[in-house]
Each structure stands twice: as C-alpha cells, then as structure tokens.
Design a protein around this motif. Structure first.
Motif, PDB file in Angstrom:
ATOM      1  N   CYS A 111      53.664 -51.904  21.385  1.00  0.00           N
ATOM      2  CA  CYS A 111      53.538 -52.166  19.941  1.00  0.00           C
ATOM      3  C   CYS A 111      53.997 -53.593  19.647  1.00  0.00           C
ATOM      4  CB  CYS A 111      54.401 -51.190  19.142  1.00  0.00           C
ATOM      5  SG  CYS A 111      53.829 -49.463  19.229  1.00  0.00           S
TER       6      CYS A 111
ATOM      7  N   HIS B  89      57.619 -56.014   9.253  1.00  0.00           N
ATOM      8  CA  HIS B  89      58.208 -56.468   7.983  1.00  0.00           C
ATOM      9  C   HIS B  89      57.245 -57.420   7.293  1.00  0.00           C
ATOM     10  CE1 HIS B  89      61.011 -58.298   5.157  1.00  0.00           C
ATOM     11  NE2 HIS B  89      61.867 -57.338   5.441  1.00  0.00           N
ATOM     12  N   PRO B  90      57.036 -57.260   5.998  1.00  0.00           N
ATOM     13  CA  PRO B  90      56.079 -58.141   5.302  1.00  0.00           C
ATOM     14  C   PRO B  90      56.479 -59.606   5.324  1.00  0.00           C
ATOM     15  CG  PRO B  90      57.333 -56.802   3.735  1.00  0.00           C
ATOM     16  CD  PRO B  90      57.617 -56.252   5.088  1.00  0.00           C
TER      17      PRO B  90
ATOM     18  N   CYS C  73      58.464 -57.567  15.649  1.00  0.00           N
ATOM     19  CA  CYS C  73      58.863 -58.704  14.811  1.00  0.00           C
ATOM     20  C   CYS C  73      60.138 -59.310  15.380  1.00  0.00           C
ATOM     21  CB  CYS C  73      59.080 -58.259  13.365  1.00  0.00           C
ATOM     22  SG  CYS C  73      59.545 -59.610  12.259  1.00  0.00           S
TER      23      CYS C  73
ATOM     24  N   GLU D  35      52.007 -44.360  17.370  1.00  0.00           N
ATOM     25  CA  GLU D  35      51.915 -44.900  16.005  1.00  0.00           C
ATOM     26  C   GLU D  35      52.988 -45.967  15.865  1.00  0.00           C
ATOM     27  OE1 GLU D  35      52.061 -43.411  11.339  1.00  0.00           O
ATOM     28  OE2 GLU D  35      52.113 -41.963  12.980  1.00  0.00           O
ATOM     29  N   CYS D  36      52.580 -47.197  15.940  1.00  0.00           N
ATOM     30  CA  CYS D  36      53.526 -48.315  15.923  1.00  0.00           C
ATOM     31  C   CYS D  36      54.132 -48.488  14.525  1.00  0.00           C
ATOM     32  CB  CYS D  36      52.830 -49.602  16.351  1.00  0.00           C
ATOM     33  SG  CYS D  36      52.221 -49.579  18.046  1.00  0.00           S
ATOM     34  N   PRO D  37      55.403 -48.840  14.456  1.00  0.00           N
ATOM     35  CA  PRO D  37      56.033 -49.084  13.149  1.00  0.00           C
ATOM     36  C   PRO D  37      55.422 -50.306  12.475  1.00  0.00           C
ATOM     37  CG  PRO D  37      57.480 -49.766  14.941  1.00  0.00           C
ATOM     38  CD  PRO D  37      56.331 -49.049  15.575  1.00  0.00           C
ATOM     39  N   LYS D  38      55.436 -50.270  11.155  1.00  0.00           N
ATOM     40  CA  LYS D  38      54.888 -51.392  10.389  1.00  0.00           C
ATOM     41  C   LYS D  38      55.801 -52.603  10.508  1.00  0.00           C
ATOM     42  CE  LYS D  38      52.464 -48.589   6.956  1.00  0.00           C
ATOM     43  NZ  LYS D  38      52.306 -48.291   5.508  1.00  0.00           N
TER      44      LYS D  38
END
Length: 235
Positions: free
Chosen positions: A118, A106-107, A121, A101-104
């Motif tokens: 994954c 940054h928007p 950023c 489950e890859c981390p989200k």
C-alpha cells in the motif's frame, strides 16, 4: 611453296601452353579454401546449432512460481513477486496475490512512498496557507485589524472577526490599524442638519434649544422652540 620458319612452328605451341595455364588457374581459384570453406568450420557450426536445439527450458507450471528476479517458489509458499507488490501465494494455477484495502492517505500528505503493498505517507504538511502566506502550526496572526486567526494542527486556519460596538455618534471614523470605528469628538446627534454634542443643551439658533436623547444617539435631538420676534426671544 610455303616454308615454315622455326619461329612460325613455335607459334602454335605457345598458344596451346597459354590455354592450359589459364584452365589450371581457374581450377585453383574454384578449389581455393577462401571460397570453399574449411570442413572443420562447417563441423563447428553444425555442433553449435545442435547444442542450441537441445537446450531445455524448465517448465514450472503446476510445480512452482517464478518472481520478477527469476527466483522459484514452491507450491503453497508465500512470496513477493516484485519490490512494491502485495504478497502472493504460489498455487498450481499461478500466484494468487492479496488485494488489501489500503488506508486513505492524509489529504495534506506531501510525500508518498510506494515501496510496499500500500502507498505510505512519509511527510505531512506542517503549516497553514492563508491569503498567499504561510503560518506555523498553532501560530496566531491578524490578517486585518478586525480578524484574529490561528493555524490549527489540521492545517486549517480558524479566524474570529471582532464584534464592534455600535458607535455613540453620527459621524464615526475609521483609524488605520483599528478594527472598529471611533467617535473622535465624543457622543453626538443630529439637530436638524446640525451635529450637537450629547449631554448638554445646545442653542442651535436664537429661538431653538436642543438636547440629544440619552443613549439614543440615532434619534433626532429634542428641541424647544420659543416665540421670537425679529430673531429675538420674547422670554
């Protein structure tokens, strides 16, 4: 009575010789190496076809796994099948790969790399955008005379709008580059349709004296009307 001359007797002999020569040339052309081919060439072609048929490709099913580059891995061995793939374990049924489950991201991420399992950023926007302009992190600015703003570390702009006091006059004006209205002529109020200054009694006509309420500029002025005769006060 016909007599054959020596020339007439040679005619049939020449014709027979021409026919024999023609048959000889045809036989030579049929047997020419250019059309029949060299037996050695046939042997080489046949050997090449036989060698191709005898090539054996390795079958690793149930024995190992092969990645995108052709490397072979043993059963139970952990490997990466591709440059940006997640790690896999070689099994008898083929590679079994992790699906973490890859981390989200940054928007505000402006640069993403896909060199690993994954996405990652690599660059986050370090400025704020507000009304078509950009500002640095923690930069303070005034987009209008009544607004005070700051570019926050989360790339959002927070603004505070000035809370103007109620002007103490009935005719406030707005000056350029000033947020709140001001009373250029000081506090005042209405006496009928006439604006009178606050704090003093004002004779609005020969028979009427008015005074603004203390602190209640929005109320009409208090006026005292005396008895007059022909516009002249009787007192």
């Amino acid at each position: 009575m016909w007599m054959l001359t020596p020339r007439g007797r040679m005619g049939p002999l020449l014709s027979a010789a021409s026919v024999l020569l023609l048959f000889f040339l045809l036989a030579m052309s049929v047997a020419s190496p250019a059309t029949v081919g060299n037996p050695e060439d046939y042997a080489a072609d046949e050997a090449e076809r036989t060698a191709a048929d005898n090539i054996v490709f390795d079958d690793y099913r149930g024995k190992g796994c092969v990645d995108d580059s052709g490397f072979v891995y043993k059963l139970g061995e952990r490997f990466y099948p591709g440059h940006s793939n997640c790690p896999c374990v070689c099994t008898e049924d083929g590679p079994v790969c992790d699906q973490p489950e890859c981390p989200k991201l940054h928007p505000k991420c402006t640069k993403v790399e896909h060199n690993g399992c994954c996405p990652e950023c690599k660059e986050v926007k370090n400025f704020c955008e507000y009304r078509g302009k950009t500002y640095k992190i923690l930069e303070e600015f005034k987009p209008s005379p009544c607004e005070w703003c700051r570019c926050e570390p989360n790339n959002e702009v927070h603004c505070v709008v000035s809370d103007c006091a109620v002007p103490e006059c009935v005719n406030p004006v707005y000056e350029p580059e000033q947020c709140c209205p001001i009373c250029k002529n000081g506090p005042n109020c209405f006496a009928g349709t006439t604006i009178i200054p606050a704090g003093i009694e004002v004779k609005v006509d020969d028979c009427t004296i008015c005074r603004c309420h203390n602190g209640d500029w929005w109320k009409p002025a208090q006026c005292l009307r005396r008895e007059c005769l022909n516009g002249q006060s009787l007192s």
